[in-house]
Design a protein around this motif. Structure first.
Motif, PDB file in Angstrom:
ATOM      1  N   HIS B  46       0.813  -1.218   0.000  1.00  0.00           N
ATOM      2  CA  HIS B  46       0.000   0.000   0.000  1.00  0.00           C
ATOM      3  C   HIS B  46       0.843   1.263   0.000  1.00  0.00           C
ATOM      4  O   HIS B  46       0.318   2.356   0.143  1.00  0.00           O
ATOM      5  CB  HIS B  46      -0.935  -0.013   1.208  1.00  0.00           C
ATOM      6  CG  HIS B  46      -1.752  -1.260   1.283  1.00  0.00           C
ATOM      7  ND1 HIS B  46      -2.661  -1.624   0.299  1.00  0.00           N
ATOM      8  CD2 HIS B  46      -1.778  -2.259   2.189  1.00  0.00           C
ATOM      9  CE1 HIS B  46      -3.220  -2.784   0.617  1.00  0.00           C
ATOM     10  NE2 HIS B  46      -2.691  -3.190   1.760  1.00  0.00           N
ATOM     11  N   THR B  86      -8.637  -8.280   9.159  1.00  0.00           N
ATOM     12  CA  THR B  86      -9.341  -7.007   8.996  1.00  0.00           C
ATOM     13  C   THR B  86      -8.598  -6.194   7.933  1.00  0.00           C
ATOM     14  O   THR B  86      -7.541  -6.605   7.444  1.00  0.00           O
ATOM     15  CB  THR B  86      -9.430  -6.226  10.313  1.00  0.00           C
ATOM     16  OG1 THR B  86      -8.110  -5.963  10.785  1.00  0.00           O
ATOM     17  CG2 THR B  86     -10.189  -7.025  11.366  1.00  0.00           C
ATOM     18  N   ASN B  87      -9.129  -5.041   7.626  1.00  0.00           N
ATOM     19  CA  ASN B  87      -8.647  -4.286   6.480  1.00  0.00           C
ATOM     20  C   ASN B  87      -7.352  -3.536   6.805  1.00  0.00           C
ATOM     21  O   ASN B  87      -7.372  -2.472   7.416  1.00  0.00           O
ATOM     22  CB  ASN B  87      -9.752  -3.317   6.046  1.00  0.00           C
ATOM     23  CG  ASN B  87      -9.437  -2.688   4.714  1.00  0.00           C
ATOM     24  OD1 ASN B  87      -8.279  -2.659   4.280  1.00  0.00           O
ATOM     25  ND2 ASN B  87     -10.473  -2.190   4.056  1.00  0.00           N
ATOM     26  N   CYS B  88      -6.257  -4.108   6.372  1.00  0.00           N
ATOM     27  CA  CYS B  88      -4.936  -3.520   6.643  1.00  0.00           C
ATOM     28  C   CYS B  88      -4.811  -2.156   5.968  1.00  0.00           C
ATOM     29  O   CYS B  88      -4.243  -1.213   6.519  1.00  0.00           O
ATOM     30  CB  CYS B  88      -3.848  -4.461   6.148  1.00  0.00           C
ATOM     31  SG  CYS B  88      -2.184  -3.875   6.470  1.00  0.00           S
ATOM     32  N   ARG B  89      -5.365  -2.058   4.777  1.00  0.00           N
ATOM     33  CA  ARG B  89      -5.245  -0.822   4.010  1.00  0.00           C
ATOM     34  C   ARG B  89      -5.959   0.322   4.732  1.00  0.00           C
ATOM     35  O   ARG B  89      -5.413   1.414   4.877  1.00  0.00           O
ATOM     36  CB  ARG B  89      -5.851  -1.065   2.620  1.00  0.00           C
ATOM     37  CG  ARG B  89      -5.526  -0.038   1.596  1.00  0.00           C
ATOM     38  CD  ARG B  89      -5.764  -0.589   0.202  1.00  0.00           C
ATOM     39  NE  ARG B  89      -5.712   0.500  -0.761  1.00  0.00           N
ATOM     40  CZ  ARG B  89      -6.779   1.191  -1.139  1.00  0.00           C
ATOM     41  NH1 ARG B  89      -7.968   0.880  -0.665  1.00  0.00           N
ATOM     42  NH2 ARG B  89      -6.652   2.177  -1.997  1.00  0.00           N
ATOM     43  N   ALA B  90      -7.172   0.055   5.197  1.00  0.00           N
ATOM     44  CA  ALA B  90      -7.925   1.084   5.910  1.00  0.00           C
ATOM     45  C   ALA B  90      -7.200   1.473   7.202  1.00  0.00           C
ATOM     46  O   ALA B  90      -7.149   2.646   7.587  1.00  0.00           O
ATOM     47  CB  ALA B  90      -9.330   0.582   6.230  1.00  0.00           C
ATOM     48  N   TRP B  91      -6.609   0.471   7.849  1.00  0.00           N
ATOM     49  CA  TRP B  91      -5.859   0.709   9.090  1.00  0.00           C
ATOM     50  C   TRP B  91      -4.668   1.642   8.815  1.00  0.00           C
ATOM     51  O   TRP B  91      -4.431   2.607   9.544  1.00  0.00           O
ATOM     52  CB  TRP B  91      -5.404  -0.648   9.628  1.00  0.00           C
ATOM     53  CG  TRP B  91      -4.569  -0.607  10.855  1.00  0.00           C
ATOM     54  CD1 TRP B  91      -4.934  -0.128  12.082  1.00  0.00           C
ATOM     55  CD2 TRP B  91      -3.226  -1.072  10.987  1.00  0.00           C
ATOM     56  NE1 TRP B  91      -3.897  -0.277  12.964  1.00  0.00           N
ATOM     57  CE2 TRP B  91      -2.842  -0.861  12.325  1.00  0.00           C
ATOM     58  CE3 TRP B  91      -2.312  -1.674  10.115  1.00  0.00           C
ATOM     59  CZ2 TRP B  91      -1.583  -1.206  12.804  1.00  0.00           C
ATOM     60  CZ3 TRP B  91      -1.067  -2.027  10.590  1.00  0.00           C
ATOM     61  CH2 TRP B  91      -0.708  -1.787  11.914  1.00  0.00           C
ATOM     62  N   PHE B 161     -12.409   3.774  -1.038  1.00  0.00           N
ATOM     63  CA  PHE B 161     -12.932   3.255   0.223  1.00  0.00           C
ATOM     64  C   PHE B 161     -14.432   3.504   0.260  1.00  0.00           C
ATOM     65  O   PHE B 161     -14.928   4.460  -0.352  1.00  0.00           O
ATOM     66  CB  PHE B 161     -12.283   3.970   1.418  1.00  0.00           C
ATOM     67  CG  PHE B 161     -10.872   3.506   1.707  1.00  0.00           C
ATOM     68  CD1 PHE B 161     -10.643   2.238   2.229  1.00  0.00           C
ATOM     69  CD2 PHE B 161      -9.781   4.347   1.472  1.00  0.00           C
ATOM     70  CE1 PHE B 161      -9.344   1.822   2.511  1.00  0.00           C
ATOM     71  CE2 PHE B 161      -8.495   3.922   1.749  1.00  0.00           C
ATOM     72  CZ  PHE B 161      -8.272   2.660   2.271  1.00  0.00           C
ATOM     73  N   GLU B 165     -15.861   3.139   5.559  1.00  0.00           N
ATOM     74  CA  GLU B 165     -14.419   3.121   5.789  1.00  0.00           C
ATOM     75  C   GLU B 165     -13.849   4.537   5.891  1.00  0.00           C
ATOM     76  O   GLU B 165     -13.011   4.825   6.741  1.00  0.00           O
ATOM     77  CB  GLU B 165     -13.715   2.342   4.666  1.00  0.00           C
ATOM     78  CG  GLU B 165     -13.921   0.836   4.746  1.00  0.00           C
ATOM     79  CD  GLU B 165     -13.423   0.107   3.495  1.00  0.00           C
ATOM     80  OE1 GLU B 165     -12.940  -1.027   3.648  1.00  0.00           O
ATOM     81  OE2 GLU B 165     -13.524   0.655   2.382  1.00  0.00           O
TER      82      GLU B 165
END
Lengths: 297, 211
Positions: B46, B86-91, B161, B165
């Motif tokens: 990312h 869970t969503n690593c990108r959103a994190w 997103f 998100e």
């Protein structure tokens, strides 16, 4: 070109949904409703196309940029550096390690304390130093009793099973058997005789009883008087009604109650408070004096 | 003798502890090695997305690089709290927006958002959008959109997103995401139209000179 369904109110309503349609955030039903309208309404269709073009232009422009290759290398380098240096640990074993470190520190502390205690118990030099420190400001005669108490009773681990009083008395010789049981009788009930022996410390000999309750340790120490040793210049702590005057001093956490009889010095030394220690000394002094009379006579 | 036994016992205990610690350390290193590989595999893909977003949020390349490095280090430090699946990108984007916020506060360089009244004024127009524009021109237009609105466009339209998100990343209600996105798109459209207009005028004037 207008369509059959064209209706300004419907278009207005549909256009509020266009942004959500573009973001694919509409429910299935609303989505179908919007699509149906778009098929029939050129104006709304054009409006959607315009909005979509903005979105696509922006996305393409932003995505035309890429991170410099060096950035990735820097990040990888910093993550690896953090690994090898233990500078921080980004996951649960970090806490395990912190906990382990805390345990090591605590154990280290405990071991250091035990080490000190061991030195206190087993190192004659350290004992002498401690005894000197505790008795520093006492009249010299009082230190005679205190030193033996410290040396024999305090610096000692007593066995969990107390020896029978008779066994203890046997170690002293038959003339002391009666004294041990008489002393025991005069003491508060919770005390037990944990040791009754002959000992020597700093060049003199003692008869030494050690009695212990759950919370206190008490010695009765008897030794031969040496030339010049006397309580004579001190003021008696006991009341005038007592037949044997008692001279009590405090040394750190210890109370030392001394008295003399028939060329002997006797001491009650304990970690009791002043009043209790004196009370016990007053109870025992006539008994001990009588005993010393009997062995001299 | 007792002393000797005591010393021996404690030395034994101490060396036992040392061995346990050493083993623990080796295990930790081993585990950490695996963990850092897992982190890099999950987070590094990312990098470009984070960098682009940071670049548009902060304006400067150097600032974007600093902040993205900070994001990765923070993420690595708290990777143990990241739940797998869970969503690593959103994190990562959540961390990015936090870091960017702190960065902007630190350097106090952020322009104040435009007032709503100004925006309402601009939102009345729905100008036509040109078919083709240079990326630089589009980016320049995007950079003129106030930061709060730009952020929503970057997350929803560029990084795609979902509203939910975006709301999570920016810590604002979904309703606010929706209204900001609509306004941001209109602002952008306005900016792009203005660019196209000047572009068209330029072209027209060039064409005029040629003619």
């Amino acid at each position: 070109m207008n369509t059959i369904n064209f209706n300004e109110a419907v278009c207005k309503q549909i256009r509020t949904q266009l942004d959500h349609y573009l973001s694919n955030e509409l429910s299935v039903e609303t989505n179908q409703e919007v699509m149906k309208h778009l098929e029939a309404c050129a104006a709304c269709s054009q409006e959607l196309e315009a909005r979509m073009r903005v979105k696509n232009l922006v996305r393409r422009a932003v995505q035309s940029e890429t991170a410099p290759p060096a950035l990735r290398q820097q990040i990888e380098g910093r993550i690896r550096a953090s690994e090898s240096l233990f500078s921080f640990m980004p996951f649960s074993p970090r806490w395990a390690l912190a906990a382990a470190a805390a345990v090591v520190v605590v154990l280290g502390g405990v071991m250091a304390l035990r080490w000190r205690t061991n030195r206190l118990y087993d190192d004659a030099g350290a004992q002498a130093e401690y005894i000197r420190a505790v008795s520093a400001r006492l009249p010299r005669v009082e230190t005679v009793g205190l030193a033996d108490h410290l040396h024999c009773a305090v610096f000692r681990r007593f066995p969990k099973e107390y020896p029978a009083e008779a066994v203890a008395a046997q170690q002293l010789g038959p003339q002391f058997v009666q004294l041990v049981s008489n002393v025991k009788e005069k003491m508060p009930g919770e005390y037990r005789v944990v040791m009754a022996h002959r000992c020597s410390y700093a060049g003199r000999h003692y008869v030494h009883f050690v009695l212990k309750s759950d919370s206190n340790l008490l010695s009765l120490v008897i030794t031969e008087k040496q030339p010049g040793e006397s309580f004579g210049e001190m003021e008696a702590s006991s009341g005038s009604e007592v037949s044997v005057p008692i001279y009590q001093v405090a040394a750190k956490r210890f109370e030392v109650a001394g008295f003399e009889s028939q060329g002997y010095l006797a001491f009650i030394v304990s970690d009791l408070d002043r009043k209790d220690n004196l009370q016990i000394a007053e109870n025992l002094a006539p008994l001990v004096a009588g005993f010393l009379n009997s062995i001299n006579g | 003798m007792r002393a000797l036994q005591g010393i021996a016992g404690e030395a034994g205990r101490a060396s036992g502890l040392a061995v346990a610690n050493l083993l623990g350390g080796v295990l930790v290193l081993f585990f950490q090695k695996a963990r850092s590989e897992e982190f890099e595999a999950a987070a590094l893909p990312h990098l470009n997305d984070l960098f682009r977003t940071a670049r548009r949020l902060l304006g400067e390349q150097a600032a974007a690089e600093d902040v993205v490095q900070e994001v990765y280090l923070q993420a690595w430090k708290s990777f143990h709290r990241f739940e797998r699946g869970t969503n690593c990108r959103a994190w990562l984007f959540t961390i990015l927006f936090n870091a960017a916020h702190h960065y902007r506060r630190k350097w106090a360089g952020s322009a104040a958002s435009e007032g709503d009244e100004d925006l309402e004024e601009k939102l009345r127009y729905t100008p036509p959008v040109p078919e083709t524009l240079m990326d630089e021109e589009v980016l320049a237009a995007l950079d003129r959109v106030p930061p709060d609105f730009r952020a929503v466009v970057l997350l929803a339209d560029v990084e795609e997103f979902s509203y939910k998100e975006v709301a999570g990343i920016l810590k604002i209600p979904v309703g606010t995401v929706m209204s900001r996105l609509s306004r941001a798109r209109k602002l952008l459209r306005d900016e792009l139209a203005a660019v196209a207009q000047s572009y068209g005028i330029k072209k027209a004037s060039q064409g005029g000179q040629e003619a």
